[in-house]
Design a protein around this motif. Structure first.
Motif, short mmCIF file in Angstrom:
data_model
loop_
_atom_site.label_atom_id
_atom_site.label_comp_id
_atom_site.label_asym_id
_atom_site.label_seq_id
_atom_site.Cartn_x
_atom_site.Cartn_y
_atom_site.Cartn_z
N ARG A 4 -11.69 1.50 -2.02
CA ARG A 4 -11.24 1.24 -0.89
C ARG A 4 -12.16 0.94 0.20
O ARG A 4 -12.19 -0.10 1.08
CB ARG A 4 -10.24 2.14 -0.22
N TYR A 5 -13.36 1.75 0.03
CA TYR A 5 -14.43 1.89 1.12
C TYR A 5 -15.56 1.74 0.02
O TYR A 5 -15.59 2.37 -1.13
CB TYR A 5 -14.51 2.94 1.94
N VAL A 63 0.89 -1.09 0.07
CA VAL A 63 0.07 -0.11 -0.18
C VAL A 63 0.92 1.10 -0.06
O VAL A 63 2.02 1.26 0.40
CB VAL A 63 -0.84 0.08 1.12
N PHE A 66 -15.63 -9.73 4.91
CA PHE A 66 -14.27 -9.43 5.90
C PHE A 66 -14.39 -10.24 7.23
O PHE A 66 -15.58 -10.93 7.27
CB PHE A 66 -14.65 -7.96 6.42
N PRO A 67 -13.21 -10.42 7.76
CA PRO A 67 -13.57 -11.02 8.96
C PRO A 67 -14.22 -10.52 9.87
O PRO A 67 -14.69 -9.21 9.86
CB PRO A 67 -11.96 -11.08 9.32
N THR A 106 -10.32 -10.23 -2.03
CA THR A 106 -8.81 -10.24 -2.19
C THR A 106 -8.57 -10.90 -3.52
O THR A 106 -9.38 -11.50 -4.03
CB THR A 106 -8.39 -11.32 -0.80
N PRO A 107 -7.19 -10.56 -3.69
CA PRO A 107 -6.81 -10.97 -5.00
C PRO A 107 -6.47 -12.57 -5.10
O PRO A 107 -5.95 -13.15 -6.16
CB PRO A 107 -5.80 -10.20 -5.56
N GLN A 120 -20.55 1.37 7.08
CA GLN A 120 -20.33 2.10 5.77
C GLN A 120 -21.71 1.87 4.81
O GLN A 120 -22.01 2.88 4.07
CB GLN A 120 -19.07 1.95 5.12
N MET A 173 -1.67 6.01 2.53
CA MET A 173 -2.72 5.41 3.18
C MET A 173 -2.60 4.94 4.66
O MET A 173 -3.59 4.61 5.41
CB MET A 173 -3.04 3.82 2.41
N VAL A 233 -14.41 -6.97 11.75
CA VAL A 233 -14.56 -5.60 10.96
C VAL A 233 -15.81 -5.70 10.21
O VAL A 233 -16.20 -4.63 9.53
CB VAL A 233 -13.31 -5.35 9.98
N PRO A 264 -9.13 -2.52 -0.16
CA PRO A 264 -8.33 -1.83 0.21
C PRO A 264 -6.78 -1.98 -0.13
O PRO A 264 -6.45 -3.21 0.10
CB PRO A 264 -8.43 -1.55 1.85
N GLY A 265 -6.21 -1.08 -0.99
CA GLY A 265 -5.00 -1.19 -1.48
C GLY A 265 -4.87 -2.02 -2.60
O GLY A 265 -3.79 -2.06 -3.06
N LYS A 266 -5.78 -2.37 -3.22
CA LYS A 266 -5.82 -2.89 -4.69
C LYS A 266 -6.26 -2.03 -5.60
O LYS A 266 -7.34 -1.51 -5.41
CB LYS A 266 -6.59 -4.03 -4.50
N ARG A 321 -17.84 -2.56 10.84
CA ARG A 321 -17.28 -1.10 10.11
C ARG A 321 -17.83 -1.17 8.74
O ARG A 321 -18.34 -0.32 8.23
CB ARG A 321 -15.75 -1.04 10.24
N ALA A 322 -17.67 -2.55 8.21
CA ALA A 322 -18.22 -2.60 6.81
C ALA A 322 -19.65 -2.17 6.69
O ALA A 322 -20.26 -1.50 5.70
CB ALA A 322 -17.83 -3.81 6.17
N PHE A 381 -9.36 -3.80 7.53
CA PHE A 381 -10.51 -2.90 6.63
C PHE A 381 -10.07 -1.72 5.92
O PHE A 381 -10.49 -1.48 4.76
CB PHE A 381 -11.23 -2.42 8.14
#
Lengths: 80, 709
Positions: free
Chosen positions: B67-68, A20, B83-84, B27-28, B94, A24, B87, B55-57, B90-91, A33
């Motif tokens: 990301r979100y 990342v 998600f696990p 995830t990839p 949103q 970020m 979390v 996130p991050g991909k 949180r998801a 998350f």
């Protein structure tokens, strides 16, 4: 090692393991998350922190840390 | 009920027909749940838009990732959360902020893992309530909709099933994948496929309502482990299974919970374990309870592919005598009838078949039969007015043209108005014929007995729809009088005199009785009502009077009453010295008759229930009892009386007197009203009630009513 140095090196490890960008990574960023860590990457992160800081952490406790700030605090206790 | 009108919407439309789906936590990495779910949506032909939240991909499977979920610039109807568990909250938050209408929470780690998971699940429910989101799961496989306008496979099942008319709902995710594999092998398709896991949001009750109106669904299958709102389930099922647009429901209910029976102290309580009650009340809601996946699909296929038969009369056409006889035995055993053909049918069969053929039911077209004989026989029996459905049995002889026979059956089936089922017995040789039948959507069973079993389930559906529907009519009783008795009574068992008084107010036939505090008083009352009489000890500490020698029967004089009074006090004092004796109940002897039990229990899942069966000392030995939901209508009460084996006894088997059946039904209705009216009644046993002939009537011989705090 002061806390700022710990944080700098923690960010470096996170960038490397999770791929990342630095912008970020915030203290409150959640590894899963916010930074997209997969379950295997959590284990990789712990191993990479241990290698980076030359420490051996309690695995269970280390894996329960879920934010960047939490990781900095956790590691700081080992290196101080 | 008719399908929804064009433009009409249902709260679960966003679950089954979203125009856009976000997968949160992708995830990839192939062969992981998060990746496979996204990949399944992407490759199943989904007619909407899918967004990976990773996130991050930059992208997943070449689809731009976010990301979100709140970063997605467009409106999103549905989120699939992978998600696990820690979390998911949180998801979900949103998702609510994004205005998403439905969420499928695949993630495990909630109620099923203990108190911490329960708390986590409660927080998910609160978020869904706050934002008005429909939630499937958590801890589930996902949702599939094969409607060509949607084509959604939001699950981690290996493959998208074929489209079909069956909806499958399951609390177990793992069972879903096995069922999908099983169904593919049998060429069975689905309209909707739902794994609802912990059912923290959407439950089987809302799903029933949705599927009732779903134009793609004809039959609903349910696998259920845990009942939380049994009464809600029953009421929803009744709406689905009856009336215009009725759809059959077949259900497996596993996970028996014996604790209710263990904790119970009355006969009704010990017999009314969740499973026994479930069996009976499912039947009273039109739910066909099955015990295996095999049986479920055997029956579902017949209900989906074929019209409902007009009756239970089955014609069998076979090229093998043995299997024909076995099928006949199975059919009769399962309540189907094997009718005689009309003379015209017999004549047609005689013309079309060789002399050695059996032209009676079951029709044996003989081992060397080819397709022409099968066709002629099948057409003839289907034309017979005494036949409601047909079963075709084939065993593969050397000259049997299996595929040609299968094609011939397909041709007859196309123009047939009556249901046809087939059993091509064997495996390898008959395989291509079976596939031809499956492709033509003709129900096929490896064994004729399975076909009969499925036909018996179809009969249950038919009979349920033909049953009269009635609402329980309120009974005029003096509730205040009963309330006055119950309000004074502590938790535990009511004294017998009070329990009899309660039943008396509710119109049950109770004997004249009086609680007496002395032998003189007992004799005076006995003189008043006439001899012989019965004496029974009354004590809050004594539930089973015979165990403390606390009763005396057939007392024919004042001296006998005095002697028995003293004897009972002496015995009880010796055997149960701690018992507080309130007095001795004096009542008349009840004439002999059939001993039956009327019970009631407040079931944790279904609420107040009523039990009926053979009573007296045989209750727990034979367990010949059935249950109904209180309050009961008169038709349901009458059916309960007919459902027990002892009914044949009560209606006067082998020259015996016919019991007052109507009186029994009325008493059941009144017991149901009593437990419905008073929440403090936990259990009630009228055991035995002596059922006499109609001219004499019935009489309560013993009663126990247990109250809560």
């Amino acid at each position: 090692m002061d806390k700022a140095e710990v944080e700098r090196r923690v960010r470096k490890v996170i960038r490397h393991v999770l791929g990342v960008s630095d912008d970020m990574i915030l203290p409150e960023s959640h590894f899963v998350f916010d930074l997209g860590a997969e379950s295997t990457q959590s284990v990789e992160l712990v191993a990479a922190f241990e290698a980076e800081f030359g420490i051996e952490m309690d695995d269970e406790a280390a894996l329960s840390v879920d934010t960047v700030g939490g990781a900095v605090d956790f590691i700081a206790k080992y290196v101080s | 009920m008719e399908p929804r009108a064009a433009g009409a919407t249902h709260p679960l439309d966003a679950v089954f027909s979203p125009r856009s789906v976000a997968v949160c936590g992708v995830t990839p990495t192939p062969d992981t749940v998060p990746y496979d779910i996204f990949h399944n949506i992407l490759t199943s032909g989904f007619q909407g838009t899918v967004y990976p939240i990773a996130p991050g991909k930059r992208s997943i499977c070449a689809v731009k990732a976010y990301r979100y979920v709140v970063d997605i610039p467009d409106d999103v109807d549905q989120a699939v959360i992978v998600f696990p568990a820690n979390v998911v909250e949180r998801a979900l938050q949103q998702c609510g902020q994004k205005g998403i209408k439905s969420v499928i929470v695949i993630s495990a780690g909630f109620r099923e893992v203990g108190p911490q998971g329960v708390a986590r699940e409660e927080r998910l429910k609160a978020i869904c309530r706050e934002y008005g989101m429909a939630m499937i799961g958590p801890n589930c496989l996902g949702v599939i909709n094969t409607d060509s306008a949607v084509m959604l496979n939001a699950s981690f099942a290996r493959k998208m099933p074929d489209a079909g008319r069956i909806a499958f709902l399951s609390q177990s995710g793992a069972l879903c994948t096995a069922v999908l594999d099983y169904a593919r092998e049998k060429a069975i398709g689905f309209s909707k496929f739902v794994s609802f896991g912990n059912k923290a949001g959407v439950t089987e009750i809302e799903l029933f309502d949705y599927l009732h109106h779903d134009p793609q669904t004809d039959v609903i299958l349910l696998y259920l482990e845990e009942l939380r709102d049994g009464r809600g389930l029953i009421e929803a099922a009744r709406r689905v299974t009856r009336g215009a647009g009725a759809k059959p429901i077949l259900a497996i209910k596993s996970g028996r919970t014996p604790q209710g029976a263990d904790a119970a102290s009355s006969h009704t309580g010990s017999l009314a374990g969740e499973d026994a009650v479930c069996d009976a009340v499912f039947r009273e809601a039109g739910i066909i309870r099955v015990t295996s996946i095999e049986q479920m699909f055997n029956s579902a296929v017949l209900l989906t592919y074929e019209p409902l038969p007009a009756g239970d009369r089955l014609a069998i056409v076979t090229n093998a005598g043995g299997p024909g006889v076995m099928a006949t035995d199975a059919a009769v055993r399962m309540g189907l009838s094997i009718p005689r053909f009309e003379p015209a049918t017999t004549a047609r069969l005689r013309d079309a078949l060789p002399a050695a053929a059996n032209v009676k039911n079951p029709v044996d077209v003989i081992g060397d039969a080819r397709s022409d004989r099968y066709n002629a026989a099948l057409e003839a029996v289907l034309d017979d007015p005494n036949v409601d459905q047909a079963l075709v049995i084939l065993t593969p002889q050397s000259m049997t043209d299996i595929d040609a026979i299968a094609r011939g059956i397909c041709d007859v089936h196309e123009g047939a108005a009556k249901p046809i089922a087939c059993s091509f017995m064997g495996a390898a040789d008959v395989g291509s014929g079976i596939r031809l039948l499956q492709d033509a959507r003709i129900p096929h069973y490896i064994l004729p007995e399975w076909a009969c079993d499925a036909m018996a389930d179809v009969q249950r559906v038919r009979r349920w729809r033909e049953q009269p529907v009635a609402r329980p009519a309120p009974i005029a009783v003096d509730r205040e009088a009963v309330a006055a008795i119950l309000d004074r009574a502590p938790a535990g068992y009511l004294n017998e005199d009070q329990a009899l008084a309660v039943l008396g107010v509710y119109g049950l036939p109770v004997p004249s009785c009086r609680l007496c505090a002395s032998a003189d008083e007992a004799v005076a009352f006995a003189d008043q009502i006439g001899y012989p009489v019965v004496l029974r000890v009354v004590s809050p500490e004594i539930v089973h009077k015979s165990e403390v020698k606390g009763m005396a029967l057939d007392l024919r004089s004042a001296d006998a009453v005095r002697e028995a009074y003293a004897r009972i006090l002496r015995h009880v004092g010796q055997i149960a010295p701690e018992a507080r004796i309130v007095g001795l109940l004096v009542r008349g002897m009840i004439p002999q008759g059939y001993e039956i039990i009327l019970g009631a229990k407040r079931d944790p899942s279904f609420g107040p229930t009523v039990m009926f069966g053979l009573g007296g000392i045989y209750v727990e030995l034979f367990k010949d009892v059935t249950f109904g939901l209180a309050p009961l209508d008169e038709h349901t009460a009458a059916r309960m009386v007919q459902q027990v084996t002892a009914y044949h006894l009560l209606e006067g088997a082998r020259g015996g007197a016919c019991a007052d059946l109507e009186g029994i039904s009325q008493s059941l209705v009144r017991v149901g009203q009593l437990i419905s009216d008073f929440d403090r009644i936990v259990e009630l046993d009228v055991n035995p009630m002596i059922a006499g002939p109609a001219a004499v009537g019935n009489m309560v011989a013993d009663v126990r009513i247990r109250l809560s705090e």
